[in-house]
Design a protein around this motif. Structure first.
Motif, PDB file in Angstrom:
ATOM      1  N   ASP A  24       2.175   6.603  -0.614  1.00 53.18           N
ATOM      2  CA  ASP A  24       2.750   7.010   0.661  1.00 53.18           C
ATOM      3  C   ASP A  24       2.911   5.796   1.581  1.00 53.18           C
ATOM      4  O   ASP A  24       3.954   5.631   2.226  1.00 53.18           O
ATOM      5  N   GLU A  25       1.903   4.950   1.640  1.00 53.37           N
ATOM      6  CA  GLU A  25       1.973   3.749   2.474  1.00 53.37           C
ATOM      7  C   GLU A  25       3.057   2.794   1.974  1.00 53.37           C
ATOM      8  O   GLU A  25       3.812   2.229   2.773  1.00 53.37           O
ATOM      9  N   ILE A  26       3.134   2.615   0.671  1.00 55.94           N
ATOM     10  CA  ILE A  26       4.147   1.725   0.090  1.00 55.94           C
ATOM     11  C   ILE A  26       5.539   2.262   0.387  1.00 55.94           C
ATOM     12  O   ILE A  26       6.436   1.512   0.788  1.00 55.94           O
ATOM     13  N   ASN A  27       5.725   3.556   0.217  1.00 58.53           N
ATOM     14  CA  ASN A  27       7.023   4.156   0.529  1.00 58.53           C
ATOM     15  C   ASN A  27       7.384   3.952   2.002  1.00 58.53           C
ATOM     16  O   ASN A  27       8.539   3.675   2.331  1.00 58.53           O
ATOM     17  N   LYS A  57      11.435  -3.980  -4.042  1.00 63.45           N
ATOM     18  CA  LYS A  57      11.253  -2.879  -4.993  1.00 63.45           C
ATOM     19  C   LYS A  57      11.283  -3.389  -6.437  1.00 63.45           C
ATOM     20  O   LYS A  57      10.495  -2.958  -7.272  1.00 63.45           O
ATOM     21  N   LYS A  58      12.174  -4.319  -6.718  1.00 63.23           N
ATOM     22  CA  LYS A  58      12.249  -4.912  -8.058  1.00 63.23           C
ATOM     23  C   LYS A  58      10.951  -5.638  -8.404  1.00 63.23           C
ATOM     24  O   LYS A  58      10.416  -5.497  -9.508  1.00 63.23           O
ATOM     25  N   TYR A  63       5.417  -6.011 -10.932  1.00 60.64           N
ATOM     26  CA  TYR A  63       3.975  -6.234 -10.766  1.00 60.64           C
ATOM     27  C   TYR A  63       3.161  -4.945 -10.689  1.00 60.64           C
ATOM     28  O   TYR A  63       1.984  -4.979 -10.315  1.00 60.64           O
ATOM     29  N   ALA A  64       3.739  -3.836 -11.045  1.00 57.63           N
ATOM     30  CA  ALA A  64       3.086  -2.523 -10.891  1.00 57.63           C
ATOM     31  C   ALA A  64       1.669  -2.481 -11.467  1.00 57.63           C
ATOM     32  O   ALA A  64       0.776  -1.892 -10.862  1.00 57.63           O
ATOM     33  N   ASP A  65       1.440  -3.104 -12.603  1.00 59.90           N
ATOM     34  CA  ASP A  65       0.112  -3.069 -13.230  1.00 59.90           C
ATOM     35  C   ASP A  65      -0.941  -3.836 -12.429  1.00 59.90           C
ATOM     36  O   ASP A  65      -2.136  -3.601 -12.590  1.00 59.90           O
ATOM     37  N   ASP A  66      -0.508  -4.753 -11.576  1.00 58.35           N
ATOM     38  CA  ASP A  66      -1.436  -5.561 -10.774  1.00 58.35           C
ATOM     39  C   ASP A  66      -1.681  -4.964  -9.392  1.00 58.35           C
ATOM     40  O   ASP A  66      -2.529  -5.450  -8.646  1.00 58.35           O
ATOM     41  N   PHE A  73       0.362  -4.523  -2.944  1.00 51.29           N
ATOM     42  CA  PHE A  73       1.819  -4.384  -2.915  1.00 51.29           C
ATOM     43  C   PHE A  73       2.431  -5.476  -2.048  1.00 51.29           C
ATOM     44  O   PHE A  73       3.392  -6.143  -2.450  1.00 51.29           O
ATOM     45  N   ILE A  74       1.879  -5.669  -0.865  1.00 53.31           N
ATOM     46  CA  ILE A  74       2.396  -6.703   0.040  1.00 53.31           C
ATOM     47  C   ILE A  74       2.234  -8.079  -0.599  1.00 53.31           C
ATOM     48  O   ILE A  74       3.171  -8.875  -0.623  1.00 53.31           O
ATOM     49  N   LYS A  75       1.069  -8.345  -1.143  1.00 51.27           N
ATOM     50  CA  LYS A  75       0.770  -9.646  -1.744  1.00 51.27           C
ATOM     51  C   LYS A  75       1.722  -9.978  -2.895  1.00 51.27           C
ATOM     52  O   LYS A  75       2.288 -11.069  -2.949  1.00 51.27           O
ATOM     53  N   TYR A  76       1.884  -9.055  -3.815  1.00 53.50           N
ATOM     54  CA  TYR A  76       2.673  -9.336  -5.016  1.00 53.50           C
ATOM     55  C   TYR A  76       4.177  -9.149  -4.826  1.00 53.50           C
ATOM     56  O   TYR A  76       4.971  -9.816  -5.489  1.00 53.50           O
TER      57      TYR A  76
END
Length: 116
Positions: A24-27, A57-58, A63-66, A73-76
């Motif tokens: 929710d936060e990422i969205n 988004k790409k 980096y989804a697994d990390d 999310f912000i970092k990667y």
């Protein structure tokens, strides 16, 4: 044996809730970026919100697994170029430029505060 199963079920429920909250936060942050009137600078080139969101988004998918938290999310996905190492910058009219990490963390804090 039943106690272990119950603990596993409880842990699973909390994990699912945590994932849903993070998603929710990422969205929210993706929407925030896509609708901004500010420009997003990557490697010296400025992009509008829609272009920036598509790039972030790409990277998020790559980096989804990390990614285990919104801060991850912000970092990667939205902090700097992995190729050049240059930090992404945000340019908003009438304000000094700011690193995207600071900009997104400030919005995340505001979003979390609004949910309390």
């Amino acid at each position: 044996m039943k106690f272990g199963y119950i603990l596993l079920m409880i842990a699973s429920v909390f994990s699912i809730k945590s994932y849903a909250f993070t998603q929710d936060e990422i969205n929210h942050l993706l929407t925030f970026v896509s609708t901004t009137s500010c420009t997003y600078e990557r490697n010296g080139t400025r992009h509008n919100g829609q272009e920036a969101m598509a790039h972030i988004k790409k990277k998020y998918e790559y980096y989804a697994d990390d990614i285990h938290s919104t801060e991850d999310f912000i970092k990667y996905s939205a902090t700097k170029s992995k190729m050049s190492g240059k930090h992404y910058k945000i340019h908003c009219e009438g304000k000094p430029e700011i690193k995207s990490k600071q900009w997104l963390l400030a919005e995340l804090a505001a979003y979390r505060a609004s949910k309390k």
